[in-house]
Design an enzyme around this catalytic site. Structure first.
Site, PDB file in Angstrom:
ATOM      1  N   ASP A 350       0.839  -1.191   0.000  1.00  0.00           N
ATOM      2  CA  ASP A 350       0.000   0.000   0.000  1.00  0.00           C
ATOM      3  C   ASP A 350       0.881   1.251   0.000  1.00  0.00           C
ATOM      4  O   ASP A 350       1.884   1.305   0.717  1.00  0.00           O
ATOM      5  CB  ASP A 350      -0.875  -0.040   1.262  1.00  0.00           C
ATOM      6  CG  ASP A 350      -1.931   1.038   1.277  1.00  0.00           C
ATOM      7  OD1 ASP A 350      -2.830   0.988   0.419  1.00  0.00           O
ATOM      8  OD2 ASP A 350      -1.854   1.931   2.139  1.00  0.00           O
ATOM      9  N   GLU A 379       1.418   0.191  -4.904  1.00  0.00           N
ATOM     10  CA  GLU A 379       0.935   1.462  -5.423  1.00  0.00           C
ATOM     11  C   GLU A 379       2.130   2.399  -5.554  1.00  0.00           C
ATOM     12  O   GLU A 379       2.745   2.758  -4.551  1.00  0.00           O
ATOM     13  CB  GLU A 379      -0.077   2.086  -4.466  1.00  0.00           C
ATOM     14  CG  GLU A 379      -1.375   1.322  -4.353  1.00  0.00           C
ATOM     15  CD  GLU A 379      -2.352   2.004  -3.392  1.00  0.00           C
ATOM     16  OE1 GLU A 379      -3.498   2.239  -3.789  1.00  0.00           O
ATOM     17  OE2 GLU A 379      -1.979   2.315  -2.256  1.00  0.00           O
TER      18      GLU A 379
END
Ligand code: CA
Length: 669
Positions: A350, A379
């Site tokens: 993340d 990400e």
């Protein structure tokens, strides 16, 4: 009242900006890094042959006391032991095995304050992750767990990833599962919706995905594990105990070992069915700043600060300082632990753009040494300003420095169906062009001499070294579901037939492109969240996967299944390198070749077993388009309505591709 007390407590324990600057310059000094870092991998609790060993790194603590409790909710310890102060800021103590079954905390005295914490490394926790629990992890393996092998992965591009939330997956009454929403329901066999269609793990097998990516399963903070489950919901992006399991998916959160056994059962059953498990990890921030276990054991060490204040690149109040040795080491050891203890097959990072690139290289080296075919991606962005310069962090544009870690392809995502933050904006499937960004996705974001990089959505160069770095998707848990986005973006919102055609085209782009296809759970039967783009704490009524939709949109499901079968059958779609793509993939240059809503290409075979050439075309126009074909006769494998590996008819000379559709042909002679 409770919130007020919490604020008071945090305020007392926080330091002035000047004090924080003084402390962090101490942490960053040569002297501290020479003498006070601990390189062992045995922090936390370790079961040795005849004793239980406790270690905590508390580099500015005056002393640390080990507290033992009989119950998870006890406030008064029944035993206390002053821990031994070792070198490098480590406090250590050992107890005989007969203390198994007790709960524990470390009481750390930093300055004038006492901080109670189970320690950042805690692996087994009581209710709500407040206390650690003494338990030999060997006793938590379900029968057959160690012997069950993970499915093997030759190359990341062979994966088809399915992103699911444990509770969403089975909590709907149409799932047909028992103990809905829990770890065990996820892998219950033989479940069906009321129309007798397979749901749950049977559905995953039928669909053909190779990996499940689970939204957070580590112990997160915001849900009260003791409260009724139907009254609360969360995605779980607020990490409390990175090495422990979330209790709210357990059939009995009060039993510290059970949640571990049940998660291991989930993983084992997926493995038995040939499906790998990817864990969504959130090392970029802590749920709370001053109540974080990091902060209690080493105040301000694990978080980034600027001018004596915590910085907030996560958008959640703080960000971690992976460039500091002990934070980097914590992350690596934690990831290795999930692989070794739980047999996790990959990680999704993340807000990976918060982590420094050097740390992520070391993460990749350590994990690849442990498990050669591990799949790693994240990400490639952050959620706000970070004091660490972007050149030093693993944002998307720096991914080519770490070829073993992939990133979510937002260039392709928004080109397919329109900008993610502007609901009404369209993309290729709505006939809005984005031709070069579509081509960029098709080649897996590597260099290809037929792409004009000046026209790519958010980048101007090939950020992937190899296609395994490009995670191709049209939708994920964040933002609108594909169905909701398509509905929001078209004029006639009741035109379900049109939405279906656009959804099929979007998924065909994802599932035929070079790179790693990624599907948001339910996209294969037009999942809706009723327009709720940020449903992180919305109720089950919004988030639950409604398995009745599988019946309603069975044609869309069959189309996805056929595309996955096609991808698995033809290596053409899974070329492993930039060179191979340059050699085998050639964009179409015939009739209508420069139409902004038409993209087509041939794929020469890389595979002796399937030597035939494929031809792939996507028409984003609302009107039919003619394409001239190369010599010979071609079998249709995919058209507007069906997808798979059997012929749907033959064409030669030219083909007319219907509006908003995909065509895949194979040369027969
Ligand atoms: Ca929890």
């Amino acid at each position: 009242m409770q919130d007020y007390l919490l604020l008071e407590r945090s305020a007392q324990k926080s330091l002035s900006a000047n004090e924080v600057m003084h402390l962090t310059s101490h942490y960053d000094s040569q002297e501290f890094n020479n003498e006070m870092i601990y390189k062992g991998d045995d922090l936390g609790v370790t079961y040795l042959n005849d004793q239980i060993q406790f270690k905590i790194w508390a580099p500015i603590a005056e002393y640390v006391t080990l507290l033992l409790y009989k119950k998870s909710y006890s406030e008064t310890p029944i035993y206390t032991f002053e821990m031994n102060d070792h070198a490098a800021g480590v406090f250590e103590y050992s107890l005989p095995l007969l203390y198994d079954g007790f709960y524990y905390m470390f009481e750390v005295k930093n300055g004038d304050h006492f901080f109670d914490t189970p320690g950042p490394e805690v692996k087994v926790v009581g209710i709500n992750g407040e206390k650690g629990y003494l338990c030999d992890l060997n006793t938590t393996d379900p029968d057959g767990f160690r012997e069950t092998e993970s499915p093997k992965l030759k190359n990341a591009v062979d994966a088809v990833i399915y992103e699911a939330h444990v509770r969403d997956f089975t909590v709907h009454h149409e799932s047909g599962a028992e103990d809905k929403g829990n770890f065990l329901a996820f892998v219950q066999k033989g479940t069906k919706n009321t129309d007798h269609m397979a749901t749950g793990i049977d559905h995953l097998k039928e669909l053909g995905v190779t990996h499940v990516q689970l939204l957070p399963i580590y112990d997160y903070n915001c849900l009260d594990e003791a409260a009724p489950k139907e009254e609360q919901y969360n995605w779980g992006y607020d990490p409390l105990n990175y090495n422990a399991v979330e209790g709210s998916y357990s059939s009995n959160p009060k039993d510290p070992a059970l949640r571990i056994r049940e998660l291991k059962t989930l993983i084992m059953e997926l493995h038995k069915n040939g499906i790998g498990v990817i864990m969504d990890v959130v090392y970029n921030h802590t749920s709370d700043q001053f109540d974080a276990n990091f902060h209690k054991s080493a105040p301000y060490y694990y978080h980034r600060t600027e001018h004596g204040e915590l910085t907030n690149a996560s958008g959640c109040g703080n960000e971690t300082a992976t460039e500091r040795f002990m934070m980097k080491q914590f992350m690596i050891n934690s990831l290795l632990y999930w692989v070794q203890e739980y047999k996790i097959d990959g990680f999704r990072f993340d807000l990976m753009g918060i982590h420094d690139t050097l740390t992520m290289k070391e993460v990749s080296d350590a994990l690849t040494a442990e498990k050669k075919d591990i799949i790693l991606y994240g990400e490639g962005w952050s959620g706000g300003y970070s004091p660490l310069h972007e050149d030093l962090r693993l944002v998307k544009r720096n991914l080519n420095q770490v070829p073993t870690i992939g990133g979510f392809n937002d260039d392709f995502r928004d080109a397919i169906k329109g900008h993610v933050f502007y609901d009404e904006a369209g993309g290729f499937v709505q006939g809005k062009g984005f031709r070069e960004s579509i081509k960029f996705g098709i080649v897996g974001s590597v260099y290809h001499d037929n792409i004009d990089y000046d026209f790519i959505n958010y980048t101007d160069f090939p950020w992937a070294n190899n296609p395994g770095q490009s995670i191709n998707y049209a939708s994920a848990h964040d933002n609108l579901t594909l169905y909701d986005k398509l509905k929001a973006s078209i004029y006639d919102k009741e035109d379900e037939a049109k939405i279906k055609q656009m959804a099929k085209l979007a998924s065909a782009l994802v599932l035929t492109s070079q790179g790693v296809p990624f599907l948001h759970a339910g996209v294969e039967f037009l999942r809706t969240k009723f327009g709720d783009a940020n449903s992180y704490r919305s109720p089950d009524a919004i988030n639950a996967l409604n398995w009745k939709l599988k019946t309603k949109n069975y044609d869309v499901f069959s189309y996805h299944k056929g595309l996955i079968e096609l991808r698995k059958t033809y290596k053409h779609f899974r070329l492993g390198t930039q060179e191979s793509i340059a050699k085998h993939l050639h964009f179409y240059k015939g009739e209508n070749a420069y139409d902004h809503n038409l993209v087509a290409y041939t794929l020469d075979s890389p595979d002796d077993r399937n030597p035939d050439t494929l031809f792939v075309a996507f028409n984003g126009n609302q009107v039919e388009k003619r394409i001239t074909l190369g010599e010979g006769t071609w079998d249709i494998l995919v058209d507007a309505d069906q997808a798979g590996t059997t012929s749907l008819g033959q064409v030669s000379g030219y083909v007319d591709i219907t509006p908003t559709s995909t065509l895949v042909l194979i040369k027969t002679c």
